[in-house]
Each structure stands twice: as C-alpha cells, then as structure tokens.
Design an enzyme around this catalytic site. Sequence first.
Site, PDB file in Angstrom:
ATOM      1  N   HIS A   1      80.307  28.738  -6.702  1.00 29.80           N
ATOM      2  CA  HIS A   1      80.729  29.980  -6.049  1.00 29.80           C
ATOM      3  C   HIS A   1      82.248  30.083  -5.917  1.00 29.80           C
ATOM      4  CE1 HIS A   1      80.611  27.590  -2.175  1.00 29.80           C
ATOM      5  NE2 HIS A   1      81.672  28.344  -1.932  1.00 29.80           N
TER       6      HIS A   1
ATOM      7  N   GLY B   1      87.825  27.770   2.048  1.00 32.33           N
ATOM      8  CA  GLY B   1      88.841  27.035   1.301  1.00 32.33           C
ATOM      9  C   GLY B   1      88.462  25.577   1.112  1.00 32.33           C
TER      10      GLY B   1
ATOM     11  N   ASP C   1      74.851  24.883  -7.187  1.00 30.10           N
ATOM     12  CA  ASP C   1      76.179  25.365  -6.801  1.00 30.10           C
ATOM     13  C   ASP C   1      77.272  24.369  -7.193  1.00 30.10           C
ATOM     14  OD1 ASP C   1      77.996  27.185  -5.885  1.00 30.10           O
ATOM     15  OD2 ASP C   1      77.758  26.714  -3.759  1.00 30.10           O
TER      16      ASP C   1
ATOM     17  N   SER D   1      85.413  24.708   0.351  1.00 35.47           N
ATOM     18  CA  SER D   1      84.334  24.671  -0.632  1.00 35.47           C
ATOM     19  C   SER D   1      84.775  23.963  -1.904  1.00 35.47           C
ATOM     20  CB  SER D   1      83.883  26.091  -0.987  1.00 35.47           C
ATOM     21  OG  SER D   1      83.179  26.668   0.067  1.00 35.47           O
TER      22      SER D   1
ATOM     23  N   GLY E   1      56.074  19.919 -12.403  1.00 35.89           N
ATOM     24  CA  GLY E   1      55.050  20.922 -12.706  1.00 35.89           C
ATOM     25  C   GLY E   1      54.057  21.109 -11.580  1.00 35.89           C
TER      26      GLY E   1
END
Length: 513
Positions: free
Chosen positions: A134, A238, A164, A240, A296
């Site tokens: 992000h 900031g 992410d 992140s 699965g």
Amino acid sequence: MKKMWKNMLGVVLVAAISSGAAIGTSAYMMKSEQPVFATGVENTFKQPLRLANYNSVAAENTDFTKAAENTVHGVVHIKAVANAKEPDGGGQYVDPFEFFFGNRGFQRPQPQPRVGSGSGVVISTDGYIITNNHVIEGADELEVTLNDNRKFAAKVIGADPSTDIALLKIDAKDLSIIPFGDSEKLKVGEWVLAVGNPFNLTSTVTAGIVSAKGRGLSMGGGSKIESFIQTDAAVNPGNSGGALVNTKGELVGINTAIYSHTGNFAGYSFAVPISIASKVASDLKQFGTVQRAMLGVNILSVSDISERLSMPNLDAKSKSELEAMKSKTKVSEGVYIAGFGERSSAKEAGIEIGDVIIAVNGTKVKSANVLQEQISKYRPGDKVEIQVDRNGTVKMFTVELRNMQGGTQIIKGGDSTEVLGAAFKVLTDKQKLQLGVSYGIEVTGLTKGKLQDAGIKKGFIIMIVNNQQISTPEDLEKIVESILQGRSEDQGLFIKGFYPNGRTKYYAIDLAE
C-alpha cells in the site's frame, strides 16, 4: 564483673531464641509451600512457593541502544509520486455561464501529482528493499532516501496485495542491512522496536512489547492473509513498511497497520511476520510472482463456532450447521474443516469434513489466521505434516500442497498460467461422449486473471482459440505464450466454447492490457 557476664549471657540467649524462631518459621513456610498475600491473608489455592530471583533484571533496565544503532541505517524513507491524470475532455473548460454571458473560456486548474510516503527495510547489500504494497501502489515514481541522506530512484520488482508486501530495488552497493530473525520464536511480552519515518521524521525508533500473535483484522476480504504480530510500539502514518526488530536488532516483522479511530496511533500496531514477508520477497525476486500454496479446504476457527451461534437473527439452516460442527468438535482450539475445494490435496490425503487441524509440521495451530501463516511459508509441491483431531483421536496426514490452479508446478510471473488465472483439464472419453464432441478442455478452477475478468465460469468447455482446435491445456498455453512473447500477430484471444447446458459462448480477451 559477675553482673557484666550475666547481662551478656542474657543478650546471647535472646538472640539465639529469636534466630531459632525465625528459622523455624521459615522452615514451616517452605514446607507448607503456601505464599502469604501482602495483606496478610493466607493463599488458600494450591500453588507452589516461588521466591524472588534477585538476579532478574527489571524491564526498565533493558538496553535498546545496540538494537537501535544497528537498525536505523537499514531503514529507508520512501517517497511515492502518482503523476497527475488529465481529466477526460482535455484541459480547456468552458463554463456555461461565462459562455452565454461573458463569452469567455478559462483554463481549468491543472491537477497536481499526489505524493505519499512510507518506510522500507534494506534486506541485501546490493539494494533490495521490503516495504508494504500500500506504500507503493499506484505510484509512477519511487524515490528512496537512505539514513545518510543519499537518494535513489527505485523500481518495483513485484508486489503482493494478499500479504501487503512489495519488493523494491535500488542501484546501490555495500548497504547496511537488517538480518532476519525468527518471528515464530517471538513471545508475548517480549520487547520489540519499531523503526521508521512517521510524519516524515526520519530514523524514528519506538519501543513496546509483543501484545499478541496471529492476530487477524478482517481488513480486506477472504483473499487477504492476516496473521499479524500485535505490539504497543508507537506506529503512525509513514511507519508503514518499516522494521519491527527484537532486542538483538533482528528483523521480525514489517510494520503495516494501526488500529485507530483518528488515523494516528492509539495503542495498537500490527506487523506482518518476517516468516511471511521474507518468503514473499524471495518469491518475487526469484519468480516474479508469489508461489501460493493451498490445502484446498474451507475452514473456520473452532473459537468462532460458538461465537457465531450466539449471533442474533441467525437463520435456522446456519444454526443447524453450526450446532453440527460444535457437536463434532472435541477440542477448544484449532481449525475446523467445513468443506473442500476442487482437487483438494487435503481431501486426497485422507482428511475429512469435521476434522480439526491442531498442528502443521509440529507447530500448534490455534486459529484460521495461524493456519494461513503456516501454510503461506511453503510453495506448491512442498509436503507438510498435518495433525488433526478426529472425534477426540489425533491423526497425522502428509499433504502435498498445490497452487491455486490445482497443480504443483511453480508459476513464473507473466506466464500463461498466471495471466489466465485458471486451471484446465482434458475432457475424458465419457465427457466427450456425453457432450457430443471429439476435442476440448474444461475450465476446472478460476482465480484472479484474464478468464475470470472476461466472465468465463467454471465448467466452461473451450473448443477453439484463435481458429485453432484445443485438445489439451498445453495447446492453449502455447497460443498465449506466443502472444506474450511477441511471436504471434494476434494481440489477444478469441475463444469459442460452450457450457454443459449447451449454451454456446464467445469471449474476446485482450492480452495487451
């Protein structure tokens, strides 16, 4: 003289009696092993006596300086610039009022580029950097500033929205790095440091403890892998993409999110464990895409079953299904198997609906988030030992993990399998007889990709692609790869086929997009 000896004898006698009483009391206390509360009330619970260890070090005396010194040089500032997009219709705008009454046109204010910032962690001396997806998503330009204020343009090697995590590369050498630690060995209550650039304040270090592990936030739907390390180290906008390190200065997580009503730190921060982030970064570097391994199975945390049963306005069908799950569950922690996907490796290994997964390769599994974290460390084709509880009996199964298309092969970024996002199989002789065809392949599974975007559904029978008959998945893959590699004049796929109900469909797919 006689009187003096008499007085001394009295003092010695009192001292001896006092010592004896103290020793006797201590012996009685240790024998009874019953600690006494500070209030003087006896502890009536059965607990062993624990004496204070004078060699223990108080938490406030923990030294963070070495860890901080060794990590600030391995954390970078990232500036992400998204270029201004010209609005539809061009830059000249005529206001209707001005047109009719002033007969003048005026220039619409030019849109400005959007600038965001975050942090990143240098993981190799030659310039590979981990950050959050992000932080860099939608950016046209990326600028990395090192702790010594040197600036570099960065390129994106790859990104994975599901975790992410993104991997960047700058053209630099002999960089300071932060070595990987073992996030699985982190303990709740252990000290950690968050290093980053909140509010563009470079080289900021904050301290906190690990508040929880395997935390899910329900941030982005079922495709998200969420098994965060929760800490109370202050993290703000900031931070992140910055580093979460232990007191040895080892990287144990990538700071990703905060829980706040204001957008600023409110006591909780969350980091992607390095066990996940390092594997994602390695896949992006080596293959250009993440190798997602799958069991699965359709799953539900055991702890969620009772919670959902207590939900108001629960419909009768759901209530009945949840009560059936609860009746089969003999453990209080684990992951309940509620169903299987197509070509499930877990089902083929012998795992059944109603089994509760309690461990993966010996690591205890308490919730669905933890199971996701454990499986995400592996690649398709890897084999794992799954321990389940079946009606109170523990059983072990060896499961060979598969990719999202149902195979075990490694998928490379940009290849036909990833682009199409689908799994195929050759029609059996029985299917050909039932469907009245002599060739064709069946779409047996779909993930995010060109086929799903075009509206193709599972079960669709592909007959002809770009005027060529398709008899095997390899026939389709060759056509796609020839287009992607520029060996074909075609720019896309024109697919003809039908659904089992007999409805013929045509799909046009542009591979150049």
